[in-house]
Write a protein that holds these residues in place. Structure first.
Motif, mmCIF file in Angstrom:
data_model
loop_
_atom_site.group_PDB
_atom_site.id
_atom_site.type_symbol
_atom_site.label_atom_id
_atom_site.label_comp_id
_atom_site.label_asym_id
_atom_site.label_seq_id
_atom_site.Cartn_x
_atom_site.Cartn_y
_atom_site.Cartn_z
ATOM 1 N N VAL A 16 41.378 83.996 -25.363
ATOM 2 C CA VAL A 16 40.913 84.287 -24.019
ATOM 3 C C VAL A 16 40.753 85.791 -23.901
ATOM 4 O O VAL A 16 41.628 86.540 -24.331
ATOM 5 C CB VAL A 16 41.943 83.811 -22.960
ATOM 6 C CG1 VAL A 16 41.523 84.233 -21.572
ATOM 7 C CG2 VAL A 16 42.138 82.319 -23.033
ATOM 8 N N TRP A 17 39.648 86.219 -23.347
ATOM 9 C CA TRP A 17 39.497 87.616 -22.985
ATOM 10 C C TRP A 17 38.717 87.672 -21.689
ATOM 11 O O TRP A 17 38.032 86.733 -21.328
ATOM 12 C CB TRP A 17 38.835 88.448 -24.086
ATOM 13 C CG TRP A 17 37.427 88.070 -24.408
ATOM 14 C CD1 TRP A 17 36.282 88.588 -23.860
ATOM 15 C CD2 TRP A 17 36.992 87.105 -25.372
ATOM 16 N NE1 TRP A 17 35.176 87.993 -24.403
ATOM 17 C CE2 TRP A 17 35.583 87.079 -25.343
ATOM 18 C CE3 TRP A 17 37.662 86.247 -26.241
ATOM 19 C CZ2 TRP A 17 34.840 86.239 -26.154
ATOM 20 C CZ3 TRP A 17 36.905 85.423 -27.037
ATOM 21 C CH2 TRP A 17 35.519 85.430 -26.998
ATOM 22 N N GLU A 28 43.973 90.146 -25.901
ATOM 23 C CA GLU A 28 45.320 89.923 -26.429
ATOM 24 C C GLU A 28 46.010 91.255 -26.720
ATOM 25 O O GLU A 28 47.163 91.460 -26.343
ATOM 26 C CB GLU A 28 45.246 89.071 -27.703
ATOM 27 C CG GLU A 28 46.583 88.853 -28.386
ATOM 28 C CD GLU A 28 47.498 87.910 -27.634
ATOM 29 O OE1 GLU A 28 48.735 88.078 -27.733
ATOM 30 O OE2 GLU A 28 47.009 87.012 -26.954
ATOM 31 N N ASP A 29 45.306 92.173 -27.386
ATOM 32 C CA ASP A 29 45.896 93.485 -27.676
ATOM 33 C C ASP A 29 46.217 94.237 -26.394
ATOM 34 O O ASP A 29 47.247 94.913 -26.297
ATOM 35 C CB ASP A 29 44.961 94.330 -28.550
ATOM 36 C CG ASP A 29 44.946 93.896 -30.006
ATOM 37 O OD1 ASP A 29 45.820 93.094 -30.410
ATOM 38 O OD2 ASP A 29 44.059 94.362 -30.744
ATOM 39 N N GLN A 102 46.297 82.006 -21.118
ATOM 40 C CA GLN A 102 46.535 81.701 -22.523
ATOM 41 C C GLN A 102 47.323 80.399 -22.679
ATOM 42 O O GLN A 102 47.003 79.584 -23.540
ATOM 43 C CB GLN A 102 47.291 82.848 -23.202
ATOM 44 C CG GLN A 102 46.443 84.072 -23.437
ATOM 45 C CD GLN A 102 47.234 85.153 -24.135
ATOM 46 O OE1 GLN A 102 48.319 85.519 -23.690
ATOM 47 N NE2 GLN A 102 46.690 85.661 -25.222
ATOM 48 N N LEU A 103 48.335 80.220 -21.848
ATOM 49 C CA LEU A 103 49.120 78.986 -21.908
ATOM 50 C C LEU A 103 48.274 77.772 -21.539
ATOM 51 O O LEU A 103 48.384 76.711 -22.165
ATOM 52 C CB LEU A 103 50.341 79.083 -20.992
ATOM 53 C CG LEU A 103 51.424 80.050 -21.437
ATOM 54 C CD1 LEU A 103 52.491 80.192 -20.348
ATOM 55 C CD2 LEU A 103 52.044 79.610 -22.755
ATOM 56 N N LEU A 109 43.937 72.826 -25.662
ATOM 57 C CA LEU A 109 43.638 72.596 -27.072
ATOM 58 C C LEU A 109 44.576 71.548 -27.668
ATOM 59 O O LEU A 109 44.154 70.722 -28.483
ATOM 60 C CB LEU A 109 43.710 73.904 -27.857
ATOM 61 C CG LEU A 109 42.593 74.903 -27.547
ATOM 62 C CD1 LEU A 109 42.863 76.237 -28.223
ATOM 63 C CD2 LEU A 109 41.236 74.353 -27.938
ATOM 64 N N ASP A 110 45.843 71.583 -27.269
ATOM 65 C CA ASP A 110 46.772 70.543 -27.724
ATOM 66 C C ASP A 110 46.299 69.161 -27.280
ATOM 67 O O ASP A 110 46.333 68.202 -28.050
ATOM 68 C CB ASP A 110 48.184 70.790 -27.178
ATOM 69 C CG ASP A 110 48.912 71.912 -27.892
ATOM 70 O OD1 ASP A 110 48.477 72.325 -28.984
ATOM 71 O OD2 ASP A 110 49.931 72.388 -27.344
ATOM 72 N N GLN A 111 45.848 69.071 -26.034
ATOM 73 C CA GLN A 111 45.371 67.795 -25.503
ATOM 74 C C GLN A 111 44.101 67.339 -26.224
ATOM 75 O O GLN A 111 43.896 66.147 -26.423
ATOM 76 C CB GLN A 111 45.089 67.917 -23.996
ATOM 77 C CG GLN A 111 46.310 68.236 -23.162
ATOM 78 C CD GLN A 111 47.346 67.134 -23.220
ATOM 79 O OE1 GLN A 111 47.025 65.974 -23.062
ATOM 80 N NE2 GLN A 111 48.592 67.505 -23.445
#
Length: 126
Positions: A16-17, A28-29, A102-103, A109-111
């Motif tokens: 994600v950005w 992320e950075d 992000q969570l 994605l897990d789903q």
């Protein structure tokens, strides 16, 4: 030719950005840098902890600060009292919202993994 390890299933990943005002407003950075500034109170110490050059950290922070309607971090130049950096209320809110995104992406994605693996003919992870 490298042969894939067929014993493990593929895993889905994403990033994600946030783009705003013509460039990257949060990455992320950038989130990592904000977290370290919050923890250490110093841009230079945050850069060292993350393995960034001071210039890279400064350019990243400057870019983020310029892309929001107010700065995410305020800095104070050193002297006898020492310098420092701290997250503004907006910086804390943007960081929190970004980590939440992000969570949410990881959960999505897990789903989606089981359906994806079924579609590509891979057994799901156990």
């Amino acid at each position: 030719m490298v042969k894939a390890n067929v014993k493990s299933a593929p895993t889905l990943h994403g990033k994600v950005w946030i783009q705003h005002a013509g460039g990257m407003a949060m990455t992320e950075d950038g989130a990592d840098l904000l977290e370290q500034i919050a923890a250490l109170g110093s841009l230079s110490k945050a850069a060292v902890r993350l393995g960034f050059s001071y210039r890279r950290a400064w350019v990243l922070l400057d870019g983020m600060n310029r892309r929001w309607h107010e700065p995410l971090v305020t800095t104070k130049i050193g002297g006898q009292q020492g310098g420092g950096a701290r997250l503004t209320d907006l910086g804390l809110n943007v960081l929190s919202a970004y980590r939440d995104l992000q969570l949410q992406l990881e959960h999505m994605l897990d789903q989606a993994s089981e359906g994806f693996l079924r579609t590509v003919g891979q057994p799901p992870k156990s």
